[in-house]
Design an enzyme around this catalytic site. Sequence first.
Site, PDB file in Angstrom:
ATOM      1  N   ARG A 237       0.978  -1.788   0.050  1.00 20.61           N
ATOM      2  CA  ARG A 237       0.017  -0.154  -0.090  1.00 20.61           C
ATOM      3  C   ARG A 237       0.833   1.276   0.080  1.00 20.61           C
ATOM      4  NH1 ARG A 237      -1.775  -3.613   3.598  1.00 20.61           N
ATOM      5  NH2 ARG A 237      -4.161  -4.596   3.713  1.00 20.61           N
TER       6      ARG A 237
ATOM      7  N   LYS B 297      -1.787  -3.103   8.447  1.00 14.56           N
ATOM      8  CA  LYS B 297      -3.321  -2.041   8.539  1.00 14.56           C
ATOM      9  C   LYS B 297      -3.241  -3.446   9.911  1.00 14.56           C
ATOM     10  CE  LYS B 297      -6.867  -0.849   4.259  1.00 14.56           C
ATOM     11  NZ  LYS B 297      -7.637  -1.430   4.155  1.00 14.56           N
TER      12      LYS B 297
ATOM     13  N   HIS C  70      -3.054   2.560  -5.877  1.00 17.03           N
ATOM     14  CA  HIS C  70      -3.774   1.201  -5.555  1.00 17.03           C
ATOM     15  C   HIS C  70      -3.597   0.232  -6.428  1.00 17.03           C
ATOM     16  CE1 HIS C  70      -4.668  -0.218  -1.490  1.00 17.03           C
ATOM     17  NE2 HIS C  70      -5.424  -1.123  -1.975  1.00 17.03           N
TER      18      HIS C  70
ATOM     19  N   ARG D 225      -0.569  -1.882  -6.521  1.00 13.26           N
ATOM     20  CA  ARG D 225      -1.345  -3.037  -5.739  1.00 13.26           C
ATOM     21  C   ARG D 225      -1.595  -4.178  -6.605  1.00 13.26           C
ATOM     22  NH1 ARG D 225      -1.024  -4.891  -0.531  1.00 13.26           N
ATOM     23  NH2 ARG D 225      -2.952  -5.460   0.760  1.00 13.26           N
TER      24      ARG D 225
ATOM     25  N   HIS E  61      -3.881  -9.596   3.089  1.00 11.52           N
ATOM     26  CA  HIS E  61      -5.617  -9.556   3.805  1.00 11.52           C
ATOM     27  C   HIS E  61      -5.858 -10.512   4.518  1.00 11.52           C
ATOM     28  CE1 HIS E  61      -6.060  -8.503  -1.053  1.00 11.52           C
ATOM     29  NE2 HIS E  61      -6.034  -7.622  -0.381  1.00 11.52           N
TER      30      HIS E  61
ATOM     31  N   TYR F 183      -9.446 -10.766  -7.596  1.00 12.04           N
ATOM     32  CA  TYR F 183      -8.891 -10.344  -8.668  1.00 12.04           C
ATOM     33  C   TYR F 183      -8.660 -11.618  -9.360  1.00 12.04           C
ATOM     34  CZ  TYR F 183      -6.278  -6.896  -5.596  1.00 12.04           C
ATOM     35  OH  TYR F 183      -6.517  -5.755  -4.638  1.00 12.04           O
TER      36      TYR F 183
END
Length: 301
Positions: A147, A171, A245, A248, A271, A280
């Site tokens: 990110r 995150k 993004h 990514r 994730h 994806y």
Amino acid sequence: MTLHELVEEFLLYLSSVRNLSENTVTSYRNDLTQLQEFLTPDINIDSIKKENLMLCVGQLSKKDRAAASINRFVAAVRNMFLYGRKFGHLQINPAAELKTVKLPKKVPNYMTESEAAQLCFQPEKNELLWKNRDECLFLMLYSSGCRISEIQSLCINDFIDDYHSAIVTGKGNKQRRVYFEESSRKAIHEYLEDRQKILESNGITNPTKQFFINQKGQPISINGLRFIITQYSGSNGTKHHVNPHAFRHSFATTLLANGADVRMVQEMLGHSSISTTQRYTHITTEKLIEIYNKAHPHGEK
């Protein structure tokens, strides 16, 4: 207790007790500021009903806010009132049954391999700002799947094994290891030489540990990194604007298209849920169908 008082206490709790990142706390603040605009900051929290909160969600829908933005608002409101109930500020949680809105199926915005390569080497062909730094930034983003906030906060001592990899903080302050391929490592070394010269020319004897700096030798902000990407992908560059993004997304789709296991990609992206990574796979499936239609004699039919 007023709504404003609850908001401020909750935000302090997130930053000091939960130790959430500055960006996350700012996101909460923005959403809860909207709530105060709808209900007024001085309203007593005991007088807030579920119907009041539903009207707030309705107001956001009327303003054509994206479903993801509305759901983020709902999550912020839910968490704050859950906090208020847990610590005895409320007898009843008015947000307990507040519903999110349905998210439309959205294919992530990504670059093809050729588009990513074109942008990554754009600084070499079209030096708009700082060639070695900007090429290093693009190659690191595409090589690692980081990110923009993870790259911006990366420090010199976060790198491992002669810049083959690094530990980044994502995150929820979760750490993971990311990797850099050969061209990225070459760009890193070239940038570091430039970086040292910039620090010396600015007379900086106690430099920042932050990896990416501006031409004054100071840590560069997320907005600064966004500006760099905009310059090279805008009218002065490839004329195919991308947001940070997209690197990514492109990282993930490239790996999956070349046979990488989806759980491996999940770990590389950091994730928490496999369903986020599986978005994806829709892109790679569509690409396979496109190839089939072009290659098979009955495909177009």
